[in-house]
Design a protein around this motif. Structure first.
Motif, mmCIF file in Angstrom:
data_model
loop_
_atom_site.group_PDB
_atom_site.id
_atom_site.type_symbol
_atom_site.label_atom_id
_atom_site.label_comp_id
_atom_site.label_asym_id
_atom_site.label_seq_id
_atom_site.Cartn_x
_atom_site.Cartn_y
_atom_site.Cartn_z
ATOM 1 N N MET A 188 0.847 -1.184 0.000
ATOM 2 C CA MET A 188 0.000 0.000 0.000
ATOM 3 C C MET A 188 0.879 1.229 0.000
ATOM 4 N N ARG A 189 0.696 2.041 -0.986
ATOM 5 C CA ARG A 189 1.460 3.282 -1.032
ATOM 6 C C ARG A 189 0.791 4.263 -0.096
ATOM 7 N N GLY A 190 1.603 5.057 0.539
ATOM 8 C CA GLY A 190 1.027 6.014 1.469
ATOM 9 C C GLY A 190 2.050 7.045 1.867
ATOM 10 N N GLY A 191 1.678 7.909 2.719
ATOM 11 C CA GLY A 191 2.533 8.973 3.179
ATOM 12 C C GLY A 191 1.696 10.203 3.438
ATOM 13 N N VAL A 192 0.389 10.005 3.492
ATOM 14 C CA VAL A 192 -0.505 11.126 3.696
ATOM 15 C C VAL A 192 -0.142 11.775 5.014
ATOM 16 N N ASP A 193 0.362 12.987 4.938
ATOM 17 C CA ASP A 193 0.756 13.673 6.149
ATOM 18 C C ASP A 193 -0.253 14.755 6.506
ATOM 19 N N VAL A 194 -1.391 14.785 5.822
ATOM 20 C CA VAL A 194 -2.412 15.764 6.165
ATOM 21 C C VAL A 194 -3.000 15.447 7.534
ATOM 22 N N LEU A 195 -2.754 14.226 8.018
ATOM 23 C CA LEU A 195 -3.233 13.818 9.336
ATOM 24 C C LEU A 195 -2.189 14.088 10.413
ATOM 25 N N GLY A 196 -1.011 14.523 10.007
ATOM 26 C CA GLY A 196 0.073 14.739 10.956
ATOM 27 C C GLY A 196 0.921 13.499 11.146
ATOM 28 N N VAL A 197 0.429 12.371 10.690
ATOM 29 C CA VAL A 197 1.124 11.090 10.777
ATOM 30 C C VAL A 197 0.865 10.363 9.461
ATOM 31 N N PRO A 198 1.874 9.702 8.891
ATOM 32 C CA PRO A 198 1.622 8.961 7.650
ATOM 33 C C PRO A 198 0.505 7.927 7.844
ATOM 34 N N LEU A 199 -0.446 7.947 6.949
ATOM 35 C CA LEU A 199 -1.598 7.054 7.027
ATOM 36 C C LEU A 199 -1.200 5.578 7.098
ATOM 37 N N PRO A 200 -0.235 5.107 6.291
ATOM 38 C CA PRO A 200 0.133 3.691 6.390
ATOM 39 C C PRO A 200 0.604 3.284 7.790
ATOM 40 N N LEU A 201 1.245 4.200 8.492
ATOM 41 C CA LEU A 201 1.680 3.913 9.853
ATOM 42 C C LEU A 201 0.463 3.681 10.754
ATOM 43 N N LEU A 202 -0.544 4.500 10.580
ATOM 44 C CA LEU A 202 -1.765 4.331 11.368
ATOM 45 C C LEU A 202 -2.496 3.039 10.993
ATOM 46 N N LEU A 203 -2.506 2.715 9.705
ATOM 47 C CA LEU A 203 -3.243 1.539 9.245
ATOM 48 C C LEU A 203 -2.609 0.226 9.700
ATOM 49 N N LYS A 204 -1.327 0.268 10.046
ATOM 50 C CA LYS A 204 -0.661 -0.960 10.509
ATOM 51 C C LYS A 204 -1.310 -1.490 11.778
ATOM 52 N N THR A 205 -1.935 -0.631 12.551
ATOM 53 C CA THR A 205 -2.551 -1.068 13.804
ATOM 54 C C THR A 205 -4.039 -1.375 13.649
ATOM 55 N N ALA A 206 -4.581 -1.259 12.435
ATOM 56 C CA ALA A 206 -6.028 -1.403 12.239
ATOM 57 C C ALA A 206 -6.472 -2.840 11.982
ATOM 58 N N ASN A 207 -5.535 -3.789 11.906
ATOM 59 C CA ASN A 207 -5.879 -5.191 11.634
ATOM 60 C C ASN A 207 -6.787 -5.319 10.413
ATOM 61 N N LEU A 208 -6.300 -4.850 9.276
ATOM 62 C CA LEU A 208 -7.076 -4.858 8.045
ATOM 63 C C LEU A 208 -7.259 -6.274 7.511
ATOM 64 N N SER A 209 -8.433 -6.514 6.943
ATOM 65 C CA SER A 209 -8.670 -7.788 6.253
ATOM 66 C C SER A 209 -7.988 -7.716 4.890
ATOM 67 N N GLN B 2 -9.873 -5.397 2.633
ATOM 68 C CA GLN B 2 -9.629 -3.989 2.938
ATOM 69 C C GLN B 2 -8.254 -3.554 2.419
ATOM 70 N N LYS B 3 -7.268 -4.406 2.597
ATOM 71 C CA LYS B 3 -5.919 -4.088 2.101
ATOM 72 C C LYS B 3 -5.967 -3.855 0.589
ATOM 73 N N GLN B 4 -6.709 -4.686 -0.115
ATOM 74 C CA GLN B 4 -6.824 -4.551 -1.560
ATOM 75 C C GLN B 4 -7.545 -3.258 -1.931
ATOM 76 N N GLN B 5 -8.616 -2.940 -1.237
ATOM 77 C CA GLN B 5 -9.351 -1.702 -1.512
ATOM 78 C C GLN B 5 -8.455 -0.483 -1.286
ATOM 79 N N ILE B 6 -7.731 -0.480 -0.195
ATOM 80 C CA ILE B 6 -6.863 0.651 0.129
ATOM 81 C C ILE B 6 -5.726 0.750 -0.879
ATOM 82 N N HIS B 7 -5.204 -0.388 -1.260
ATOM 83 C CA HIS B 7 -4.155 -0.405 -2.284
ATOM 84 C C HIS B 7 -4.668 0.224 -3.580
ATOM 85 N N GLN B 8 -5.888 -0.098 -3.965
ATOM 86 C CA GLN B 8 -6.470 0.454 -5.190
ATOM 87 C C GLN B 8 -6.680 1.968 -5.062
#
Length: 179
Positions: A42-63, A66-72
């Motif tokens: 999953m590409r990411g780096g959204v810093d509009v949240l103050g923290v890169p989104l992929p870093l936050l998503l690592k703790t979300a226990n994605l199915s 969901q990983k595929q949807q986010i990747h798309q």
């Protein structure tokens, strides 16, 4: 008397520092989705949240779904993002070329590239927000709660780190060593 060599070095050093500062400000605001989230691709780096989104998503226990949807979501902008980043680099190179050129340079000489950088950064930030919302819509309420808790913890750690390196009031005034 100041040697000729020193008088020549100071303006060059100032120009280099100024170019670096402009490049840093422009690149720090560009954010981008250039990061990579682990082995999920999953590409990411959204810093509009103050923290890169992929870093936050690592703790979300994605199915896996969901990983595929986010990747798309991230991949849908990948080509456009690359083009925007190249445009940013070109505008920064124009500014650097102006700074390092011989002859006088004024702020108006750089208004075109600066305006282009500003427009690209605004566009990229708006796209990042749209993508962050799209990603958020993929998450369950429990995952959103976990992401919020992780962000709170990361914000707290960031504040603690900032406080650690911030000069304290007592160290601002010189103290005499005690024996």
């Amino acid at each position: 008397m100041v040697p000729k060599f020193s008088r020549a070095i100071v303006p060059v050093a100032m120009a280099v520092v100024l170019v670096a500062a402009v490049a840093h400000v422009a690149s720090s605001n560009s954010g981008g989705f250039g990061g990579h989230m682990g082995h999920h691709g999953m590409r990411g780096g959204v810093d509009v949240l103050g923290v890169p989104l992929p870093l936050l998503l690592k703790t979300a226990n994605l199915s896996d779904a969901q990983k595929q949807q986010i990747h798309q979501i991230f991949e849908s902008r990948h080509t456009a993002r690359k083009a925007e980043i190249e445009q940013l680099k070109a505008a920064k190179k124009q500014i650097a070329a102006k700074f390092t050129s011989t002859g006088a340079v004024t702020a108006s000489d750089m208004s075109g590239p600066v305006q282009q950088i500003t427009q690209l950064q605004t566009q990229m930030t708006n796209e990042q927000i749209q993508d962050a919302i799209a990603v958020r819509n993929v998450l369950t309420p429990a995952q959103l709660q976990q992401v919020a808790q992780t962000k709170t913890k990361l914000d707290q750690i960031h504040s603690e780190m900032h406080a650690l390196f911030e000069p304290s009031q007592s160290s601002a005034t010189p103290s005499t060593p005690t024996e």
